[in-house]
Design an enzyme around this catalytic site. Structure first.
Site, PDB file in Angstrom:
ATOM      1  N   GLY A 186      -3.484   9.189  -4.312  1.00  0.00           N
ATOM      2  CA  GLY A 186      -3.587   7.798  -4.757  1.00  0.00           C
ATOM      3  C   GLY A 186      -4.230   7.735  -6.129  1.00  0.00           C
ATOM      4  O   GLY A 186      -4.142   8.697  -6.918  1.00  0.00           O
ATOM      5  N   ASN A 187      -4.898   6.628  -6.401  1.00  0.00           N
ATOM      6  CA  ASN A 187      -5.463   6.431  -7.741  1.00  0.00           C
ATOM      7  C   ASN A 187      -6.459   7.521  -8.128  1.00  0.00           C
ATOM      8  O   ASN A 187      -6.356   8.115  -9.199  1.00  0.00           O
ATOM      9  CB  ASN A 187      -6.152   5.064  -7.805  1.00  0.00           C
ATOM     10  CG  ASN A 187      -5.148   3.927  -7.867  1.00  0.00           C
ATOM     11  OD1 ASN A 187      -4.017   4.110  -8.313  1.00  0.00           O
ATOM     12  ND2 ASN A 187      -5.550   2.750  -7.432  1.00  0.00           N
ATOM     13  N   VAL A 188      -7.429   7.777  -7.261  1.00  0.00           N
ATOM     14  CA  VAL A 188      -8.479   8.739  -7.620  1.00  0.00           C
ATOM     15  C   VAL A 188      -7.932  10.179  -7.585  1.00  0.00           C
ATOM     16  O   VAL A 188      -8.166  10.973  -8.505  1.00  0.00           O
ATOM     17  CB  VAL A 188      -9.698   8.625  -6.668  1.00  0.00           C
ATOM     18  CG1 VAL A 188     -10.750   9.663  -7.010  1.00  0.00           C
ATOM     19  CG2 VAL A 188     -10.301   7.227  -6.735  1.00  0.00           C
ATOM     20  N   ASP A 217      -0.500  14.391   0.100  1.00  0.00           N
ATOM     21  CA  ASP A 217      -0.637  13.021   0.594  1.00  0.00           C
ATOM     22  C   ASP A 217       0.189  12.894   1.865  1.00  0.00           C
ATOM     23  O   ASP A 217       1.084  13.696   2.133  1.00  0.00           O
ATOM     24  CB  ASP A 217      -0.185  11.992  -0.448  1.00  0.00           C
ATOM     25  CG  ASP A 217      -0.811  10.620  -0.231  1.00  0.00           C
ATOM     26  OD1 ASP A 217      -1.761  10.271  -0.966  1.00  0.00           O
ATOM     27  OD2 ASP A 217      -0.352   9.889   0.690  1.00  0.00           O
ATOM     28  N   SER A 236     -14.016  10.238  -0.641  1.00  0.00           N
ATOM     29  CA  SER A 236     -13.714   9.057   0.182  1.00  0.00           C
ATOM     30  C   SER A 236     -14.994   8.320   0.578  1.00  0.00           C
ATOM     31  O   SER A 236     -16.034   8.940   0.811  1.00  0.00           O
ATOM     32  CB  SER A 236     -12.968   9.487   1.452  1.00  0.00           C
ATOM     33  OG  SER A 236     -11.932  10.390   1.133  1.00  0.00           O
ATOM     34  N   ASN A 237     -14.891   7.018   0.704  1.00  0.00           N
ATOM     35  CA  ASN A 237     -16.037   6.167   1.068  1.00  0.00           C
ATOM     36  C   ASN A 237     -16.044   5.779   2.536  1.00  0.00           C
ATOM     37  O   ASN A 237     -14.966   5.766   3.150  1.00  0.00           O
ATOM     38  CB  ASN A 237     -15.984   4.882   0.221  1.00  0.00           C
ATOM     39  CG  ASN A 237     -16.717   5.058  -1.093  1.00  0.00           C
ATOM     40  OD1 ASN A 237     -17.769   5.677  -1.155  1.00  0.00           O
ATOM     41  ND2 ASN A 237     -16.138   4.500  -2.160  1.00  0.00           N
ATOM     42  N   ARG A 254     -21.801   5.403 -15.205  1.00  0.00           N
ATOM     43  CA  ARG A 254     -21.796   3.935 -15.408  1.00  0.00           C
ATOM     44  C   ARG A 254     -23.083   3.504 -16.108  1.00  0.00           C
ATOM     45  O   ARG A 254     -23.054   2.743 -17.068  1.00  0.00           O
ATOM     46  CB  ARG A 254     -21.646   3.228 -14.057  1.00  0.00           C
ATOM     47  CG  ARG A 254     -20.246   3.361 -13.514  1.00  0.00           C
ATOM     48  CD  ARG A 254     -20.045   2.670 -12.183  1.00  0.00           C
ATOM     49  NE  ARG A 254     -18.622   2.724 -11.834  1.00  0.00           N
ATOM     50  CZ  ARG A 254     -18.145   2.792 -10.601  1.00  0.00           C
ATOM     51  NH1 ARG A 254     -18.973   2.797  -9.570  1.00  0.00           N
ATOM     52  NH2 ARG A 254     -16.847   2.841 -10.387  1.00  0.00           N
ATOM     53  N   HIS A 286     -24.737   6.406  -2.196  1.00  0.00           N
ATOM     54  CA  HIS A 286     -23.772   5.791  -3.099  1.00  0.00           C
ATOM     55  C   HIS A 286     -23.593   4.348  -2.653  1.00  0.00           C
ATOM     56  O   HIS A 286     -22.859   4.065  -1.725  1.00  0.00           O
ATOM     57  CB  HIS A 286     -22.450   6.541  -3.007  1.00  0.00           C
ATOM     58  CG  HIS A 286     -21.395   5.999  -3.919  1.00  0.00           C
ATOM     59  ND1 HIS A 286     -21.621   5.711  -5.239  1.00  0.00           N
ATOM     60  CD2 HIS A 286     -20.082   5.711  -3.700  1.00  0.00           C
ATOM     61  CE1 HIS A 286     -20.495   5.275  -5.788  1.00  0.00           C
ATOM     62  NE2 HIS A 286     -19.555   5.254  -4.883  1.00  0.00           N
TER      63      HIS A 286
END
Ligand SMILES: NC(=O)c1ccc[n+]([C@@H]2O[C@H](COP(=O)([O-])OP(=O)(O)OC[C@H]3O[C@@H](n4cnc5c(N)ncnc54)[C@H](O)[C@@H]3O)[C@@H](O)[C@H]2O)c1
Length: 310
Positions: A9-11, A32, A119-120, A151, A175
């Site tokens: 995916g995006n990351v 994936d 992953s979160n 950041r 996090h």
């Protein structure tokens, strides 16, 4: 070196792209569950090689882990991202199942790999991957601190009108909103940041950093990927090139900082063996209190995972 990135995916795709164009690994496998997606993105990255001039080879696979066999490092990015209004913790049930099954497949084919979880909810997904893999704690780690620090450094660079390259910083903890920024250890070309910025401005930057992920989710309707993908690739680079770099990384604490049995971000040395050393800073009372809040929060989410049955 062979590196697998699970989740195209995006990351995951961003991470694979950075690994390829920076020639961090010679062989990159993108996996994936969605038919054809990993193959397509891998082919696209390979077709960029003549333009950006690199020779790393990227291949894709739809859930066929035999292609990932004998990877040196595996990055796990598979799982749902946040949508507006969600916390990272809201993702736990779905992502725990995904991270568990992915980790089982990873260790079956690459028993000696070092695993980087993205992953979160990050700290608890690192817990999930660690217990599923049965690998030593130094070989299963989570990426969050490099992103959170980036950041913070980017906001400071903007405020002070200096290059982001000049800003060195470290932060700790989970996090999420309970992360523990450490202004005492933040410097601008060696100058303590507190000498260059007013306290209220620094406090505002710290607050913005804590909610930095949410700011992007609100803007885009999904979570960030350029900085997270690059951050994961930077950890891979430190390992495959045995750079001994010092980064904040999530690891299971075994007594460091007086904490046992909790997965938290702390400064570590990263090299070919994974986490080669946990650096223990001499925290002051205020920092210790913030770390304790962070520990309490991560432990609560770990308990949710325990109830789910891991
Ligand atoms: N640690 C951090 O700092 C950080 C930063 C950004 C995003 N994230 C997290 O990273 C994860 C990925 O984010 P994203 O934006 O790339 O999401 P995304 O939806 O773009 O990509 C996730 C991919 O995982 C795949 N997937 C799902 N189940 C799978 C399985 N069992 N096997 C293989 N692939 C599977 C999906 O098909 C999808 O392509 C999310 O959980 C997000 O919250 C973490």
């Amino acid at each position: 070196m062979k590196v697998t990135v699970v989740g195209a995916g995006n990351v995951g795709a961003t991470c694979a792209d950075v690994l390829a164009y920076k020639e961090i690994a010679q062989e990159i496998v993108l996996v994936d569950i969605k038919e054809g997606v990993a193959e397509g993105k891998a082919l696209d990255i390979w077709q960029k090689a003549p333009i950006d001039v690199y020779d790393s080879r990227t291949i894709g696979s739809t859930n066929d882990y035999s292609k990932t066999a004998n990877s040196d490092v595996v990055v796990i990015t598979s799982g749902l991202p946040r949508k507006p209004g969600m916390t990272r913790d809201d993702l736990i049930e779905t992502n725990a199942g995904i991270v568990k099954s992915v980790t089982e497949n990873v260790v079956k084919h690459s028993p000696n790999a070092i695993i980087i979880v993205v992953s979160n909810p990050l700290d608890v997904m690192t817990y999930q991957a660690h217990i599923t893999s049965k690998l030593p704690r130094t070989k299963v780690m989570g990426m969050a601190g490099i992103l959170d620090t980036a950041r913070y450094r980017a906001f400071l660079a903007e405020e002070l009108n200096v290059s982001p390259k000049e800003i060195q910083a470290i932060l700790m903890g989970g996090h999420g909103d309970t992360m523990v920024p450490l202004p005492r250890y933040t410097t601008v070309a060696g100058i303590p940041v507190t000498e260059l910025i007013a306290k209220d401005k620094l406090d505002a930057i710290i607050e913005r950093t804590k909610f930095g992920g949410g700011e992007l989710v609100k803007l885009m309707g999904t979570s960030a990927w350029y900085a997270p993908g690059s951050a994961a690739a930077q950890m891979v680079e430190a390992i495959v090139k045995d750079q001994k770099r010092v980064f904040p990384v999530c690891i299971k604490l075994d007594g460091e900082y007086g904490i046992d049995d909790c997965y938290l971000g702390v400064p570590v040395i990263l090299g070919k063996n994974g986490i080669e050393k946990v650096i223990e800073l001499d925290l002051n009372a205020e920092e210790k209190a913030l770390l304790e809040v962070s520990r309490g929060h991560v432990k609560e989410v770990m308990a949710v995972l325990d109830k789910l049955g891991k």
